[in-house]
Design a protein around this motif. Structure first.
Motif, PDB file in Angstrom:
ATOM      1  N   GLN A 208      32.910  14.239  15.106  1.00  0.00           N
ATOM      2  CA  GLN A 208      32.527  14.262  16.516  1.00  0.00           C
ATOM      3  C   GLN A 208      32.481  15.690  17.058  1.00  0.00           C
ATOM      4  O   GLN A 208      31.585  16.056  17.821  1.00  0.00           O
ATOM      5  N   TYR A 211      29.392  17.543  15.404  1.00  0.00           N
ATOM      6  CA  TYR A 211      28.133  16.997  15.937  1.00  0.00           C
ATOM      7  C   TYR A 211      27.876  17.532  17.349  1.00  0.00           C
ATOM      8  O   TYR A 211      26.778  17.998  17.663  1.00  0.00           O
ATOM      9  N   LYS A 245      22.130  15.804   9.277  1.00  0.00           N
ATOM     10  CA  LYS A 245      22.149  15.071  10.552  1.00  0.00           C
ATOM     11  C   LYS A 245      21.047  15.484  11.523  1.00  0.00           C
ATOM     12  O   LYS A 245      21.055  15.031  12.672  1.00  0.00           O
ATOM     13  N   LEU A 249      20.278  14.293  15.550  1.00  0.00           N
ATOM     14  CA  LEU A 249      20.380  15.318  16.586  1.00  0.00           C
ATOM     15  C   LEU A 249      19.060  15.441  17.347  1.00  0.00           C
ATOM     16  O   LEU A 249      19.045  15.528  18.585  1.00  0.00           O
ATOM     17  N   ASN A 259      24.552  10.107  20.458  1.00  0.00           N
ATOM     18  CA  ASN A 259      24.864   9.309  19.278  1.00  0.00           C
ATOM     19  C   ASN A 259      26.050   8.370  19.565  1.00  0.00           C
ATOM     20  O   ASN A 259      27.118   8.816  19.977  1.00  0.00           O
TER      21      ASN A 259
END
Length: 598
Positions: A208, A211, A245, A249, A259
């Protein structure tokens, strides 16, 4: 604000009075290093004269000179302090090491068993360390002007706090800093603005946090002037994260949504306030990331980046070619030299080549001594020893290597840190050092440190799985493979198979890989399980006789046959090419080893 031309310092002209004052402070410190060191020692010993540790050596009050200090206080390692540290960890609040109460433990790796050390620290000591951060900014601004016109994309992470049996916090040094009011309540400083919000930095869930920090960095791509992480390996991990990812994104950027895997309430609340649909940016991210060519990706996505701020000294030097590839050759800046035990100094020439990085030791942080790394000192294996002749800070010699020994305000006395440094010069009377290595470390990918004893134990434990197949390990060596992200340990095994009809299968060899990982220390296993900073261990079975060929190669280069020992770690390209040319099979660990938070 005063004009830059009116504020000259020994380092050059600067844009504001505060920066000029800090640079002049560095100059004054380094000019008076000897006097400051003498003052620091007297202050430390006077402050802590009534501690239990110092009373053991019958000092009869404060020490007023170095000769008494050196004759009475022994040189020690962490193992010598473990019983005292354990008492503090268990809740003993008496002044054992420091007159000030121990506010927390800073954790690091490096004991003889490879487990985390608990370094006691006081709030006063933590406050003292903040000085180094303040001194760094004006040095960087000399070489990279205009940093107040943009932001830094720094990937900063915390780990979950743990507590000792006595209820004292135990956490890494940077986690301590990021969770402190010094960081969380820091005043606005145009030279020190991050793209990452505190909510993301302070989230201990690595996915988390990464990201969210990457998403914020992408959304503010044109404002980013510098990109960084603590270690080179950490920055490469986030580039790999982007490779994996980018589609999600880009979706979040295009739609202005977050997300659903980001469940941290404080992150969601913050991001849903700032995220707005931006289809153009999403298309740009898709165009840049969907291809196979990632060379220069940092420059391409963050076009105004002036430099990368990462540690690339010591074992991190192995990542320099990969960083150059992804950054398109941006300058690599290593700024600070510090550890859980002590902060040491800064790099006064941040634009130098990574191979030339030297740190100027600032004499205010501790009393520094240096143990010469001569052939005669190689027998020093730790433990209390008052005999080695240590050298003071201002008396080290250019070109020589030393192990650094510190006496700190927080309660370490003549403590061997385990870092080996090489003197490269002086700034005024303060020496400048290159970091050479951690003492006794054989393999390292990230913050893990595996020495020869650790590796030997792991090989022995794994080889027990071969016994029922009448197979044994004849010899072995290893290297840290950092060409992939994350990097991983590669172990070369030469096997003696006594029953060709019953050779170990691929599944058995995979279990050998896992058995080795289970045998390695908790820092390695945490990197595998929680942080994904280390990839699965690999065993490469090599052709019989290869280690004799290695010996022949070494002898051909001048090694004495009666002194030759198989190197337990290799990094010389011709040797690695020779080993890889003789690989019969390759096997990877099929699962992560066991690890639970301390």
């Amino acid at each position: 604000m005063v004009s830059a031309t009116s504020l000259s310092t020994p380092f050059g002209t600067v844009a504001c009075e505060k920066q000029a004052k800090e640079l002049n402070f560095i100059e004054d410190m380094t000019k008076n290093a000897k006097a400051i060191q003498e003052k620091v020692l007297v202050e430390i010993m006077t402050l802590n004269a009534e501690t239990e540790y110092l009373r053991r050596y019958q000092l009869n009050g404060a020490i007023s000179n170095r000769e008494t200090f050196k004759s009475k206080i022994p040189v020690i390692t962490y193992e010598d302090l473990q019983s005292d540290i354990q008492r503090i960890a268990n809740g003993d609040r008496s002044p054992i090491l420091s007159v000030y109460p121990i506010s927390e433990f800073l954790t690091s790796s490096g004991t003889s068993s490879g487990e985390r050390k608990l370094m006691p620290v006081t709030q006063e000591e933590l406050d003292r360390r903040r000085v180094l951060q303040n001194l760094l900014k004006p040095v960087i601004n000399l070489y990279f002007p205009g940093l107040d016109k943009g932001k830094g994309l720094y990937f900063l992470f915390v780990k979950a706090d743990t507590k000792t049996p006595g209820g004292i916090l135990a956490r890494p040094v940077l986690t301590s800093y990021y969770k402190s009011d010094h960081f969380k309540l820091r005043p606005y400083d145009p030279y020190n603005v991050y793209t990452s919000p505190n909510e993301a930095i302070l989230c201990s869930d690595i996915f988390q946090s990464t990201y969210t920090q990457m998403l914020c960095g992408l959304c503010q791509r044109n404002e980013v002037l510098r990109v960084g992480a603590l270690f080179a390996s950490g920055l490469l991990r986030v580039i790999r994260f982007l490779q994996l990812k980018w589609q999600q994104l880009a979706h979040d950027i295009a739609t202005g949504t977050l997300n659903p895997k980001i469940t941290d309430p404080s992150i969601r609340e913050y991001m849903l306030q700032v995220l707005k649909p931006n289809p153009d940016l999403a298309r740009f991210i898709t165009d840049e990331c969907s291809g196979t060519n990632w060379e220069g990706i940092i420059r391409r996505i963050w076009p105004n980046t002036k430099y990368l701020e990462v540690i690339v000294t010591g074992s991190m030097a192995q990542y320099i070619p990969t960083l150059d590839y992804y950054s398109g050759g941006l300058p690599l800046v290593s700024t600070i030299y510090g550890s859980s035990e002590c902060y040491f100094g800064i790099n006064l020439k941040p634009m130098c080549k990574p191979s030339e990085v030297s740190y100027t030791i600032l004499p205010i942080f501790a009393y520094f001594e240096f143990l010469p790394q001569e052939p005669t000192s190689s027998t020093l294996s730790g433990g209390i020893d008052s005999s080695p002749q240590l050298v003071d800070l201002v008396d080290v010699e250019v070109g020589k290597e030393y192990e650094v020994v510190v006496t700190t305000y927080g309660g370490l006395y003549r403590y061997r840190v385990g870092d080996i440094l090489r003197v490269t010069g002086f700034h005024n009377s303060a020496p400048q050092f290159q970091f050479v290595k951690r003492k006794n470390v054989l393999l390292s990918i990230d913050t893990d440190k595996t020495d020869e004893a650790d590796l030997q134990k792991a090989v022995e434990n794994a080889s027990e799985l071969l016994q029922e197949y009448k197979t044994s390990v004849v010899d072995y060596t290893s290297y840290a493979d950092t060409k992939s992200i994350p990097g991983h340990y590669v172990i070369y095994w030469e096997l003696l198979v006594k029953d060709p009809e019953n050779t170990p299968s691929d599944e058995v060899m995979k279990q050998c890989c896992l058995a080795m990982e289970e045998s390695l220390n908790s820092v390695y296993r945490q990197g595998r399980v929680e942080e994904n900073s280390i990839g699965a261990l690999e065993i490469r079975v090599v052709k019989s006789g290869i280690f004799e060929e290695l010996m022949d190669f070494a002898i051909s280069r001048g090694a004495a046959i009666n002194q030759y020992k198989v190197p337990r770690c290799v990094n010389f390209t011709p040797i690695m090419e020779l080993l890889d040319s003789k690989v019969l099979s390759s096997h990877f660990s099929p699962a992560c080893p066991h690890w639970t938070p301390e």
